[in-house]
Design an enzyme around this catalytic site. Structure first.
Site, mmCIF file in Angstrom:
data_model
loop_
_atom_site.group_PDB
_atom_site.id
_atom_site.type_symbol
_atom_site.label_atom_id
_atom_site.label_comp_id
_atom_site.label_asym_id
_atom_site.label_seq_id
_atom_site.Cartn_x
_atom_site.Cartn_y
_atom_site.Cartn_z
ATOM 1 N N GLY B 51 0.863 -1.162 0.000
ATOM 2 C CA GLY B 51 0.000 0.000 0.000
ATOM 3 C C GLY B 51 0.900 1.212 0.000
ATOM 4 C CB CYS B 52 0.376 4.674 -0.980
ATOM 5 S SG CYS B 52 1.283 6.166 -1.240
ATOM 6 C CD GLN B 53 -0.530 7.166 3.888
ATOM 7 O OE1 GLN B 53 0.082 7.182 4.951
ATOM 8 N NE2 GLN B 53 -0.798 8.279 3.248
ATOM 9 C CB ALA B 119 -3.039 4.397 -0.436
#
Lengths: 404, 140
Positions: B51-53, B119
């Site tokens: 995920g982005c986070q 995200a």
């Protein structure tokens, strides 16, 4: 001296509750909010001036063209550039960098080198990687030290006659480091390299003087300096802009068109294909005028005060770790608390009505360098207050208590 | 073994006890802390959902006609939601997993956690859980 409460009154969006708390907006590095005058300028354009520019003979078209071109003059003055045609409107900072990097594809050869820094935003890395990929040139990285400052000795030793472009940000979005761009440019010019300065983060916080810096390219995004999204500006020295090929083809950027041959318009229109973001361009002028009315010296002094206060108060929290401690720093604080994941902290702060950015801030190489998954970033604007800093500190403490 | 629907109802009832987000979040955090960890050997690049986070690891294996999931995340909030998803789906029949919905996350007031814009890897994780179930189902 700034009257912050008066400034805050001009921002309609700030006066709302989020999750039951008065909004504390500390994600200004991502985008700033817009004062009423900017919002009004956009509305006014569509209500009273809307027409396509540079082509109509009718009244409205002329009016819209005049307003749009007046904005170019405002940007020129704001950048202290010599010529109006050295100001290109783009849809933002990213497009400005892509415009330049794309142009360099045809100018770079396989023995050439492009230097970027270790603390760049992805938008000042990827376009250059693409330019290198298609031209065969190599990309080199100026390293940073533990404080998040560029290693100027290493930079000097990277420079050679092969260096054709140096692309650096004026202020790092992830760390807040203010880079010594004047010195960077001087050194690059000694080997004949062009320098692009990414001014996405410096636009709202500092004076821009392309003449004093002797920058070859300098770009900003409108939405980060209290203006609309979808508009930005690129300054390029006339000689460089003439060397670069057009970025996109279409209307507006041509002199003559036939199926046999097309000749391109002169600067700046050569780089402005198609109908631009006219409303955005016009409102950008309003935003810059608004900022200059407050005075950038006042803005800088006040934001510094906020930075110092926030740093001092956050430092009192147990386990506080600042990421990026450059001695010359803008009002951006990246931090971690103990082992708490930035995402967890961000989720709880959001529930408390506090907007911060979490994650890698589109600067993954910076995070890799510090061996962290990301940070929590509080970035300040001229409308933020010490009370909001207190809310942040309380929020971080609350989150820490919940997460430990 | 209780059905997916029953387990989801239990979770909804469990979260009904909290009036405010803070209680819910604290419960999620506790669940995150108590999630049995994925075996280190299964924390591979192949099992990683980026995920982005936050990052999520998901491992699935088949035990008779049931699918058993283990998972982990580097963020505790994400891990808490994972705990709920594992509790719902792990040990269930592949076909039931494929057909199940995840609306219960909305019903317990944590909709934002399963939003693609977060995200955090959870949306991809749910997809991946179903894909494993689908793959195991087609092996039958």
């Amino acid at each position: 001296m700034l009257d912050v409460s008066k400034i805050r009154q001009q921002f309609p969006i700030l006066h709302q509750e989020v999750n039951g708390y008065p909004l504390v907006y500390l994600d200004n590095g991502a985008t700033t909010h817009k004062p009423k005058v900017v919002i009004d300028a956009i509305q006014q354009y569509y209500e009273k001036q809307n027409s396509n520019i540079h082509r109509g003979v009718h009244y409205l078209s002329q009016l819209a063209t005049d307003e749009y071109e007046a904005s170019r003059e405002t940007v020129r003055k704001h950048f202290n550039a010599d010529h109006l045609h050295e100001i290109i409107f783009t849809k933002g900072n990213t497009e400005a960098i892509n415009l330049v990097a794309n142009g360099f594809r045809t100018l770079l050869t396989s023995t050439d080198e492009v230097l970027v820094s270790a603390i760049e935003h992805h938008s000042n890395i990827v376009p250059w990687q693409m330019a290198c990929e298609s031209s065969g040139a190599s990309l080199k990285v100026i390293p940073m030290n533990d404080k998040g400052e560029l290693d100027m000795k290493a930079y000097e030793s990277l420079l050679s006659n092969n260096t054709k472009v140096v692309a650096v940000n004026h202020i790092s979005n992830a760390l807040g480091t203010i880079n010594p761009v004047k010195e960077i440019i001087q050194l690059a010019h000694q080997v004949g390299a062009a320098v692009l300065v990414d001014g996405a983060q410096s636009g709202p916080h500092s004076h821009i003087d392309v003449k004093d810096l002797d920058a070859d390219f300098y770009c900003i995004s409108g939405h980060k300096i209290y203006g609309p999204t979808g508009i930005g500006a690129l300054y390029g020295k006339e000689e460089w802009l003439n060397k670069l090929p057009p970025y996109q083809g279409g209307g507006e950027m041509i002199a003559t068109v036939s199926f046999k041959e097309t000749t391109y318009a002169t600067l700046p229109h050569k780089f402005e294909a198609g109908t631009p973001n006219i409303a955005g361009g016009i409102a950008l002028k309003t935003a810059i005028d608004w900022l200059n009315d407050i005075g950038l010296d006042n803005v800088m002094a006040y934001e510094n005060e906020l930075l110092e206060y926030a740093t001092q108060e956050l430092a009192k929290i147990e386990g506080m770790r600042f990421i990026g401690e450059a001695s010359n720093k803008a009002a951006v604080i990246s931090f971690l608390v103990g082992d708490i994941h930035p995402y967890d902290m961000g989720m709880i702060l959001d529930k408390l009505g506090i907007a911060v950015r979490t994650g890698h801030h589109c600067a993954q190489p910076v995070m890799d360098e510090f061996c962290i998954p990301g940070t929590i970033r509080a970035s300040f604007a001229v409308y933020n207050t010490k009370e909001e800093v207190d809310r942040l500190v309380e929020g971080v403490k609350k989150a820490q208590q919940m997460l430990s | 073994m209780a059905s997916i629907k029953d387990i989801q109802q239990d979770i909804i009832d469990e979260f009904d006890m909290f009036d405010e987000w803070m209680g819910k979040y604290e419960h999620i955090i506790d669940l995150g802390k108590s999630l049995p960890l994925i075996e280190e050997a299964n924390k591979t690049e192949d099992n990683l959902i980026k995920g982005c986070q936050s990052r999520v690891w998901l491992h699935a294996n088949k035990q008779e006609d049931k699918v058993v999931y283990t998972a982990d995340s580097d963020a505790i909030m994400t891990k808490g939601i994972i705990a709920l998803l594992v509790r719902t789906f792990s040990g269930q029949k592949a076909q039931d997993i494929v057909e199940a919905d995840t609306n219960f996350i909305n019903q317990i007031g944590l909709k934002e956690q399963l939003s693609p814009t977060r995200a955090n890897g959870l949306v991809s994780m749910v997809k991946q859980m179903k894909l494993y179930a689908l793959a195991f189902q087609s092996q039958n």
